[in-house]
Write an enzyme that holds these catalytic residues in place. Sequence first.
Site, PDB file in Angstrom:
ATOM      1  N   PHE A 109     -33.113  -4.813 -40.654  1.00  0.00           N
ATOM      2  CA  PHE A 109     -31.845  -5.050 -41.352  1.00  0.00           C
ATOM      3  C   PHE A 109     -30.890  -3.895 -41.059  1.00  0.00           C
ATOM      4  O   PHE A 109     -30.792  -2.944 -41.856  1.00  0.00           O
ATOM      5  CB  PHE A 109     -32.081  -5.183 -42.858  1.00  0.00           C
ATOM      6  CG  PHE A 109     -33.093  -6.242 -43.223  1.00  0.00           C
ATOM      7  CD1 PHE A 109     -32.757  -7.586 -43.174  1.00  0.00           C
ATOM      8  CD2 PHE A 109     -34.383  -5.881 -43.598  1.00  0.00           C
ATOM      9  CE1 PHE A 109     -33.686  -8.568 -43.505  1.00  0.00           C
ATOM     10  CE2 PHE A 109     -35.322  -6.851 -43.928  1.00  0.00           C
ATOM     11  CZ  PHE A 109     -34.972  -8.207 -43.880  1.00  0.00           C
ATOM     12  N   GLY A 114     -29.117   3.657 -43.942  1.00  0.00           N
ATOM     13  CA  GLY A 114     -28.169   4.659 -44.411  1.00  0.00           C
ATOM     14  C   GLY A 114     -27.320   5.195 -43.268  1.00  0.00           C
ATOM     15  O   GLY A 114     -27.840   5.532 -42.196  1.00  0.00           O
ATOM     16  N   ASP A 116     -25.947   7.957 -42.936  1.00  0.00           N
ATOM     17  CA  ASP A 116     -26.296   9.327 -42.576  1.00  0.00           C
ATOM     18  C   ASP A 116     -27.397   9.363 -41.532  1.00  0.00           C
ATOM     19  O   ASP A 116     -27.382  10.215 -40.628  1.00  0.00           O
ATOM     20  CB  ASP A 116     -26.712  10.117 -43.820  1.00  0.00           C
ATOM     21  CG  ASP A 116     -27.831   9.444 -44.620  1.00  0.00           C
ATOM     22  OD1 ASP A 116     -28.062   8.221 -44.456  1.00  0.00           O
ATOM     23  OD2 ASP A 116     -28.464  10.144 -45.443  1.00  0.00           O
ATOM     24  N   ARG A 117     -28.333   8.426 -41.612  1.00  0.00           N
ATOM     25  CA  ARG A 117     -29.417   8.362 -40.624  1.00  0.00           C
ATOM     26  C   ARG A 117     -28.874   7.980 -39.254  1.00  0.00           C
ATOM     27  O   ARG A 117     -29.272   8.557 -38.231  1.00  0.00           O
ATOM     28  CB  ARG A 117     -30.476   7.358 -41.077  1.00  0.00           C
ATOM     29  CG  ARG A 117     -31.152   7.709 -42.395  1.00  0.00           C
ATOM     30  CD  ARG A 117     -32.013   6.568 -42.906  1.00  0.00           C
ATOM     31  NE  ARG A 117     -33.148   6.296 -42.019  1.00  0.00           N
ATOM     32  CZ  ARG A 117     -33.890   5.198 -42.089  1.00  0.00           C
ATOM     33  NH1 ARG A 117     -33.590   4.245 -42.987  1.00  0.00           N
ATOM     34  NH2 ARG A 117     -34.903   5.025 -41.267  1.00  0.00           N
ATOM     35  N   ASP A 138     -34.341  14.900 -41.487  1.00  0.00           N
ATOM     36  CA  ASP A 138     -33.173  15.212 -42.311  1.00  0.00           C
ATOM     37  C   ASP A 138     -33.654  15.433 -43.742  1.00  0.00           C
ATOM     38  O   ASP A 138     -34.090  14.493 -44.411  1.00  0.00           O
ATOM     39  CB  ASP A 138     -32.158  14.072 -42.250  1.00  0.00           C
ATOM     40  CG  ASP A 138     -30.848  14.417 -42.956  1.00  0.00           C
ATOM     41  OD1 ASP A 138     -30.805  15.412 -43.690  1.00  0.00           O
ATOM     42  OD2 ASP A 138     -29.865  13.673 -42.768  1.00  0.00           O
ATOM     43  N   THR A 201     -48.091  27.792 -63.716  1.00  0.00           N
ATOM     44  CA  THR A 201     -47.575  26.435 -63.518  1.00  0.00           C
ATOM     45  C   THR A 201     -46.398  26.395 -62.560  1.00  0.00           C
ATOM     46  O   THR A 201     -46.337  25.540 -61.664  1.00  0.00           O
ATOM     47  CB  THR A 201     -47.174  25.817 -64.870  1.00  0.00           C
ATOM     48  OG1 THR A 201     -48.316  25.790 -65.724  1.00  0.00           O
ATOM     49  CG2 THR A 201     -46.657  24.403 -64.682  1.00  0.00           C
TER      50      THR A 201
END
Length: 269
Positions: A109, A114, A116-117, A138, A201
Site C-alpha cells: 500500500f 510514511g 519521512d521513510r 531512522d 530501577t
Amino acid sequence: MENSSNGVPSGVLNIALDIGNTRCKFSVQNNIAHDWAVRRDIAHLDLHEGFLDAITRRVPSESRAVWWVASVNHRALGELQGWVAQNRPADVVKILDYRTIPIRIDVDFPEKVGVDRLLAALCANALRREDAPAVVVDLGTALKVDLVSESGIFLGGAIAPGLRMGAIALEAQTSALPQLDVTPILEGMGTDDISSVGKNTLDALRAGLFWGMVGAVREITSRTAARLKSPPDFFITGGGASAIQKSLGDEFRFIEDMAMQGVFLAMQT
C-alpha cells in the site's frame, strides 16, 4: 516572471518543512539550488511551542513563498494549511507524498507509507554506492529500518517504538516503573557508560531501552542484509541516531536530517 524548471516562479521564497510527530524541521531558501548537499541551515522546532510563529518570523511579510511540506502529523499539517490560507493567501502549499516524491515504490500500500521513510530513502539513493542497495535506520519517535534496492526502489522495512516512546509505554503500562528521561541518551550524553546491568530501577530502564534499541537495530539490519545478493550501504539518521551509531560501529554512516535532505531533493524535480 520567469519560471524555474520545477514550475516555481523565480524570485519566490521556498520554505521546506519536515513535520514529524514531535518536532518540525524547516529551512527558508531564496532559490532552489542544484547542490542539495550544501544545505545545512535547518532549524529544529518543538511542535508544542508555536512552530508556526517561529517559521514565519523568518519569512518577510511582503514576499511570496512556496511551502514544500512533508508531514506524518495530520493535526500539525492541517494547522499549517489553515494558517497559510488565512494569513498568506498568495502563497502555494505543495504537499509531498508518494505520488510526488521521485522514487519508485514496491510495497502493498504505497499510499500508507510514511512520507519521512520515502524521503530518507530518496536521500539514500543520492548517497549510496552505484549498484549497491541501502539500509536506512531512522531513529525518531519510532524506529524505522527500510531497504532500498540496488536499482533505487523503496522495498519497505520494519517499524518499532523509539526510545522516548518505549520509556513512556513502560511508565504508562505498569504501576511501579517511573518514566525515564531519555533526553540525555538522545543527546549522546553518557551513553559510553551505560551498563547492561543496572543497579537501580532507573539504570535498569536506561540499560534496557538503550541496549534494546542497539540490539533491535543490529538484528533487523543484519537480517535485512542477509537477504541481499551484495553488501548494502548502511545509513542512520534521526534524533538519538548519533548516540546509537557509536555502539553500532563505523559501518553505519550517520547522516543528519535525511528526510529533510530528501525534501530538498524533491524540490528540485
